[in-house]
Write a protein that holds these residues in place. Structure first.
Motif, short mmCIF file in Angstrom:
data_model
loop_
_atom_site.label_atom_id
_atom_site.label_comp_id
_atom_site.label_asym_id
_atom_site.label_seq_id
_atom_site.Cartn_x
_atom_site.Cartn_y
_atom_site.Cartn_z
N THR A 87 0.86 -1.08 0.10
CA THR A 87 -0.13 0.15 0.05
C THR A 87 0.89 1.07 0.08
O THR A 87 0.38 2.32 0.62
CB THR A 87 -0.85 -0.03 1.32
OG1 THR A 87 0.09 -0.03 2.60
CG2 THR A 87 -2.00 -1.08 1.24
N TYR B 54 -1.51 3.31 -5.41
CA TYR B 54 -2.57 3.23 -4.38
C TYR B 54 -2.84 4.48 -3.94
O TYR B 54 -3.83 4.95 -3.33
CB TYR B 54 -1.89 2.36 -3.58
CG TYR B 54 -2.65 1.62 -2.15
CD1 TYR B 54 -3.51 1.02 -2.25
CD2 TYR B 54 -2.72 2.61 -1.07
CE1 TYR B 54 -4.40 0.40 -1.28
CE2 TYR B 54 -3.59 2.23 -0.06
CZ TYR B 54 -4.45 1.29 -0.12
OH TYR B 54 -5.21 1.00 1.04
N HIS B 55 -1.56 5.28 -3.67
CA HIS B 55 -1.62 6.72 -3.18
C HIS B 55 -2.74 7.53 -3.84
O HIS B 55 -3.84 8.21 -3.41
CB HIS B 55 -0.44 7.39 -3.09
CG HIS B 55 -0.38 8.73 -2.69
ND1 HIS B 55 -0.37 9.19 -1.24
CD2 HIS B 55 -0.38 9.94 -3.02
CE1 HIS B 55 -0.35 10.44 -0.87
NE2 HIS B 55 -0.32 11.25 -2.25
N THR C 243 -6.28 6.50 -3.16
CA THR C 243 -6.97 6.85 -1.66
C THR C 243 -6.83 8.09 -1.30
O THR C 243 -7.11 8.32 -0.29
CB THR C 243 -6.15 5.77 -0.78
OG1 THR C 243 -4.69 6.08 -0.63
CG2 THR C 243 -6.40 4.44 -1.02
N ASN C 244 -6.47 8.86 -2.27
CA ASN C 244 -6.09 10.47 -2.16
C ASN C 244 -5.45 10.60 -1.09
O ASN C 244 -5.79 11.16 -0.25
CB ASN C 244 -7.59 11.06 -1.89
CG ASN C 244 -7.69 12.52 -1.93
OD1 ASN C 244 -6.70 13.01 -2.52
ND2 ASN C 244 -8.37 13.13 -1.46
N GLY D 94 -4.42 8.25 1.14
CA GLY D 94 -4.96 7.48 2.36
C GLY D 94 -5.95 8.03 3.26
O GLY D 94 -6.36 7.82 4.31
N LYS E 125 -9.10 8.42 1.89
CA LYS E 125 -10.46 7.94 1.61
C LYS E 125 -10.10 6.39 1.15
O LYS E 125 -9.16 5.99 0.99
CB LYS E 125 -11.42 8.58 0.26
CG LYS E 125 -10.40 8.47 -0.79
CD LYS E 125 -11.08 9.08 -1.92
CE LYS E 125 -10.60 8.74 -3.21
NZ LYS E 125 -11.67 8.84 -4.27
N ALA E 126 -11.26 5.64 1.03
CA ALA E 126 -11.39 4.16 0.88
C ALA E 126 -10.69 3.98 -0.59
O ALA E 126 -11.01 5.06 -1.41
CB ALA E 126 -12.49 3.49 0.83
N TYR E 127 -10.07 2.86 -0.98
CA TYR E 127 -9.38 2.58 -2.26
C TYR E 127 -10.50 2.52 -3.38
O TYR E 127 -11.72 1.77 -3.05
CB TYR E 127 -8.80 1.38 -2.23
CG TYR E 127 -8.14 1.00 -3.62
CD1 TYR E 127 -6.80 1.38 -3.78
CD2 TYR E 127 -8.81 0.15 -4.50
CE1 TYR E 127 -6.36 1.17 -5.06
CE2 TYR E 127 -8.39 0.10 -5.70
CZ TYR E 127 -6.94 0.64 -6.18
OH TYR E 127 -6.43 0.31 -7.44
N THR E 128 -10.41 3.34 -4.49
CA THR E 128 -11.32 3.06 -5.69
C THR E 128 -10.34 3.12 -6.88
O THR E 128 -9.39 3.75 -6.70
CB THR E 128 -12.33 4.27 -5.86
OG1 THR E 128 -11.59 5.48 -5.88
CG2 THR E 128 -13.33 4.45 -4.70
#
Length: 162
Positions: free
Chosen positions: A117, A122-123, A126-127, A129, A131-134
């Motif tokens: 992560t 991934y960064h 998740t903005n 870290g 928000k939730a992963y999209t």
């Protein structure tokens, strides 16, 4: 297969994930390339008869990007240069990039292990870290694309950055 990060990255490592096939369609000959504009490309790492991606479902492998000379790129692509483990089709289920993301404040993404992560995609997804992963492609935070050989209905570019 290509991804537009919509921001600049000084890459240090990258990872690839193969598809769901066993004993087939594993990349063996390719280049990771970087570009600032999406049209002029620089080879960041070349692979010839590379067997790092195992003949198992969704195998993963990672490589350092040496001699990148601290160059920054917005676009990255996997360019197949020869046959894979079962022919000509480029099949890849994922990519992750690591390095220093250039923004108002530089952010460093240090490689620890494949698809952790701590990667750039991934960064972005998740903005940072918050928000939730999209999927960053479906949320339009990056643009993933496939080559002109892509046949509609077979897959989606979003799977490449999933």
């Amino acid at each position: 297969m290509a991804v537009d990060l919509k921001r600049l990255l000084a890459p240090t490592h990258y990872c690839l994930r193969s598809g769901p096939q066993v004993n087939s369609h594993k990349l063996r000959n390719w280049r990771l390339e970087g570009s600032k504009d999406g049209s002029s490309w620089k080879c960041l790492r070349e692979h010839v008869n590379d067997f790092s991606l195992a003949d198992t479902k969704f195998s993963v492998a990672a490589w350092p990007i040496e001699n990148a000379d601290a160059a920054v790129f917005r676009h990255f692509r996997v360019y197949q240069t020869g046959k894979n483990s079962s022919g000509d089709n480029l099949m890849c289920a994922g990519i992750e990039l690591y390095g220093a993301l250039r923004a108002e404040v530089a952010v460093m993404f240090k490689f620890q292990y494949s698809f952790d992560t701590k990667g750039v995609l991934y960064h972005i997804a998740t903005n940072g870290g918050k928000k939730a992963y999209t999927n960053p492609h479906t949320s339009a935070r990056v643009v993933a694309s496939l080559s002109s050989c892509y046949s509609a209905g077979q897959s989606s570019p979003a799977r490449f950055v999933q």
